[in-house]
Design a protein around this motif. Structure first.
Motif, PDB file in Angstrom:
ATOM      1  N   SER A 144       0.747  -0.641  -0.045  1.00 15.54           N
ATOM      2  CA  SER A 144       0.026   0.128   0.136  1.00 15.54           C
ATOM      3  C   SER A 144       0.242   1.119   0.084  1.00 15.54           C
ATOM      4  O   SER A 144       0.319   2.609   0.105  1.00 15.54           O
ATOM      5  CB  SER A 144      -0.952  -0.216   1.314  1.00 15.54           C
ATOM      6  N   THR A 145       2.125   1.037  -0.664  1.00 17.35           N
ATOM      7  CA  THR A 145       2.907   2.510  -0.656  1.00 17.35           C
ATOM      8  C   THR A 145       2.266   3.751  -2.051  1.00 17.35           C
ATOM      9  O   THR A 145       2.124   3.013  -2.440  1.00 17.35           O
ATOM     10  CB  THR A 145       4.765   1.816  -0.884  1.00 17.35           C
ATOM     11  N   ALA A 146       2.377   4.753  -1.131  1.00 10.90           N
ATOM     12  CA  ALA A 146       1.876   5.530  -3.014  1.00 10.90           C
ATOM     13  C   ALA A 146       3.337   5.684  -2.770  1.00 10.90           C
ATOM     14  O   ALA A 146       4.348   6.106  -3.057  1.00 10.90           O
ATOM     15  CB  ALA A 146       2.076   6.734  -1.848  1.00 10.90           C
ATOM     16  N   ILE A 147       2.738   5.573  -4.595  1.00 10.07           N
ATOM     17  CA  ILE A 147       3.844   6.127  -5.213  1.00 10.07           C
ATOM     18  C   ILE A 147       3.805   7.223  -6.613  1.00 10.07           C
ATOM     19  O   ILE A 147       4.104   7.836  -7.468  1.00 10.07           O
ATOM     20  CB  ILE A 147       4.306   5.030  -6.403  1.00 10.07           C
ATOM     21  N   GLY A 148       2.627   7.855  -6.273  1.00 10.84           N
ATOM     22  CA  GLY A 148       2.243   9.092  -6.772  1.00 10.84           C
ATOM     23  C   GLY A 148       1.006   9.503  -6.863  1.00 10.84           C
ATOM     24  O   GLY A 148       0.055   9.274  -6.132  1.00 10.84           O
ATOM     25  N   ILE A 149       0.861  11.056  -7.439  1.00 12.14           N
ATOM     26  CA  ILE A 149      -0.480  11.628  -7.456  1.00 12.14           C
ATOM     27  C   ILE A 149      -1.043  12.391  -7.993  1.00 12.14           C
ATOM     28  O   ILE A 149      -0.004  12.692  -9.214  1.00 12.14           O
ATOM     29  CB  ILE A 149      -0.078  13.047  -5.895  1.00 12.14           C
ATOM     30  N   VAL A 150      -2.472  12.392  -8.687  1.00  9.89           N
ATOM     31  CA  VAL A 150      -2.897  12.524 -10.061  1.00  9.89           C
ATOM     32  C   VAL A 150      -3.452  13.303  -9.947  1.00  9.89           C
ATOM     33  O   VAL A 150      -4.412  13.501  -8.725  1.00  9.89           O
ATOM     34  CB  VAL A 150      -3.648  11.333 -11.072  1.00  9.89           C
ATOM     35  N   SER A 151      -3.729  14.585 -10.353  1.00  9.40           N
ATOM     36  CA  SER A 151      -4.401  15.651 -10.182  1.00  9.40           C
ATOM     37  C   SER A 151      -5.117  15.665 -11.379  1.00  9.40           C
ATOM     38  O   SER A 151      -4.742  16.087 -12.633  1.00  9.40           O
ATOM     39  CB  SER A 151      -3.967  16.544 -10.227  1.00  9.40           C
ATOM     40  N   VAL A 152      -6.787  16.521 -11.754  1.00  8.67           N
ATOM     41  CA  VAL A 152      -7.157  16.883 -13.036  1.00  8.67           C
ATOM     42  C   VAL A 152      -8.077  18.355 -12.490  1.00  8.67           C
ATOM     43  O   VAL A 152      -9.157  18.277 -11.568  1.00  8.67           O
ATOM     44  CB  VAL A 152      -9.231  16.048 -13.214  1.00  8.67           C
ATOM     45  N   VAL A 153      -7.900  19.236 -13.508  1.00 10.98           N
ATOM     46  CA  VAL A 153      -8.320  20.156 -13.550  1.00 10.98           C
ATOM     47  C   VAL A 153      -8.920  20.794 -14.177  1.00 10.98           C
ATOM     48  O   VAL A 153      -9.382  20.125 -15.661  1.00 10.98           O
ATOM     49  CB  VAL A 153      -6.751  21.047 -13.318  1.00 10.98           C
ATOM     50  N   MET A 154     -10.226  21.874 -13.384  1.00  6.85           N
ATOM     51  CA  MET A 154     -11.526  22.139 -14.703  1.00  6.85           C
ATOM     52  C   MET A 154     -11.276  23.590 -14.262  1.00  6.85           C
ATOM     53  O   MET A 154     -11.725  23.741 -13.058  1.00  6.85           O
ATOM     54  CB  MET A 154     -12.515  21.193 -14.697  1.00  6.85           C
ATOM     55  N   THR A 155     -11.611  24.150 -15.653  1.00  7.05           N
ATOM     56  CA  THR A 155     -11.677  25.647 -15.461  1.00  7.05           C
ATOM     57  C   THR A 155     -12.867  25.980 -14.894  1.00  7.05           C
ATOM     58  O   THR A 155     -13.980  25.776 -15.201  1.00  7.05           O
ATOM     59  CB  THR A 155     -10.686  26.257 -16.143  1.00  7.05           C
ATOM     60  N   GLN A 156     -13.177  27.167 -13.733  1.00 10.26           N
ATOM     61  CA  GLN A 156     -14.319  27.577 -13.519  1.00 10.26           C
ATOM     62  C   GLN A 156     -15.590  28.667 -14.949  1.00 10.26           C
ATOM     63  O   GLN A 156     -16.135  27.941 -15.195  1.00 10.26           O
ATOM     64  CB  GLN A 156     -14.025  28.640 -12.529  1.00 10.26           C
TER      65      GLN A 156
END
Length: 388
Positions: free
Chosen positions: A3-15
């Protein structure tokens, strides 16, 4: 599994992107709302209009107030009120109507044929025609019934009947009639006594005291013997007094009322008013019947208690009864005379039948040179009613 974290995924939607999507959907929402509002408003309008028509334009507060007044009046009015629909089923019966007819609180909706055991009242309620102060016997009660048809916009919506209990009033009226008759008999006897006294005085004045004494003694002896015999034979003082009054009344009307020598009545467990009702009405009916025929006119009365049974037999020299009308004679309203009384005629024999039925007795009627009425009332009440 590790269960070790290996990264981060981020989704961005503009206003601006969100605003564009929202503005794109608003017209569709407005169009849907615009279409849904009339679609919902029209059924609501139709329902509201029909509801106001059904409630005659009354609002909730007015309906509540009217119901409270309506309910208060129904529970406090002294007359019985019966409302029947056009299908002749019970719509409403107030407290007094339920008491008079012996109805339960769940009687609403039952047909008019099940509202009472009285054939005449059942016929009136089922027919639904107008009636004004008709007298009906219902169980042990005498009811005065007025019925009116109810219409709205020319359409029959049912009938409304009011019931008034005249049982006690009729009993008091009968007692008043008996008292009036007795008073008239006393007045007639006083007149006859004055004539006899004048005869005695005249005989003494002309020098015939022996004849005067003999005349006076004969009159006194005959009267006293009748009183002594009746009082000794009948252990019920009201009945003895009634018969003595009827003897005087018969003499005043020009006929003979004979109380048989074998009359013997012991103390009975029957209300004196019931006995007076039976004996008085039978004797009155016999006197009226005998008066319709030529002389000699006579009424014979016999009363006996034996074998735990009270037997009352009244015979007259009238024209008798047609066998086809014997049963009809015991219904309210049947009479051979004109209705010249405030409470009408045709109640006497009906009241007799009512009392006899209440005490599980029987009535026999035959014609033999006049009518013979025989009433038998058991002094020990059976477990089941006898039918006659």
């Amino acid at each position: 599994m590790d269960s070790t974290a290996i990264g981060i995924v981020s989704v961005v939607m503009t206003q601006p992107k969100i605003g564009d999507q929202l503005h794109g959907r608003v017209p569709g929402l407005l169009i849907a709302a615009g279409l849904a509002l009339p679609a919902a408003a029209f059924p609501s309008f139709v329902i509201s209009r029909r509801l106001r028509r059904q409630t005659l334009g009354l609002g909730p507060a007015e309906i509540t107030r009217m119901y409270e007044h309506h309910d208060a009046v129904l529970h406090t009015v002294s007359q019985g009120l019966v409302v029947l629909g056009p299908n002749r089923q019970l719509v409403l019966a107030n407290d007094e109507a339920q008491r008079l007819l012996g109805l339960g609180p769940d009687a609403e909706g039952c047909p008019s044929t099940d509202l009472t055991d009285s054939p005449s009242l059942r016929k009136l309620l089922t027919a639904g025609h107008d009636a004004e102060d008709e007298i009906h016997l219902a169980g042990e009660r005498v009811l005065v019934v007025t019925q009116r048809t109810a219409r709205r916009d020319g359409r029959l919506v049912g009938t409304v009947a009011t019931l008034r209990d005249h049982t006690e009033l009729l009993a008091l009226t009968s007692e008043l009639d008996s008292a009036r008759s007795f008073a008239e008999s006393l007045r007639a006897q006083a007149h006859e006594a004055a004539n006899r006294l004048h005869t005695v005085v005249t005989l003494i004045a002309v020098g015939k005291p022996e004849e005067a004494m003999e005349f006076a003694a004969a009159e006194l002896t005959a009267t006293q013997q009748l009183v002594d015999r009746v009082v000794e034979s009948i252990a019920e003082p009201p009945v003895a007094a009634l018969l003595l009054g009827k003897v005087a009344e018969a003499q005043r009307k020009g006929l003979q009322l004979v109380i048989s020598d074998d009359t013997r009545v012991d103390t009975v467990p029957i209300d004196a008013r019931d006995l007076i009702s039976v004996v008085g009405n039978l004797v009155d009916n016999a006197i009226d019947a005998a008066l319709t025929t030529p002389s000699p006119r006579r009424v014979d009365v016999t009363m006996r208690t034996e074998n735990d049974t009270l037997t009352i037999r009244v015979r007259d020299t009238g024209t008798g009864l047609d066998p086809a009308t014997i049963q009809t004679a015991f219904t309210a309203g049947w009479s051979t005379k004109a209705a010249d009384r405030p409470h009408g005629r045709g109640l006497g024999l009906a009241l007799v039948a009512q009392v006899v039925k209440r005490h599980h007795g029987t009535i026999d009627v035959i014609s033999d040179n006049g009518a013979i009425f025989t009433v038998r009332i058991p002094l020990r009440q059976p477990s089941e009613r006898n039918h006659w």
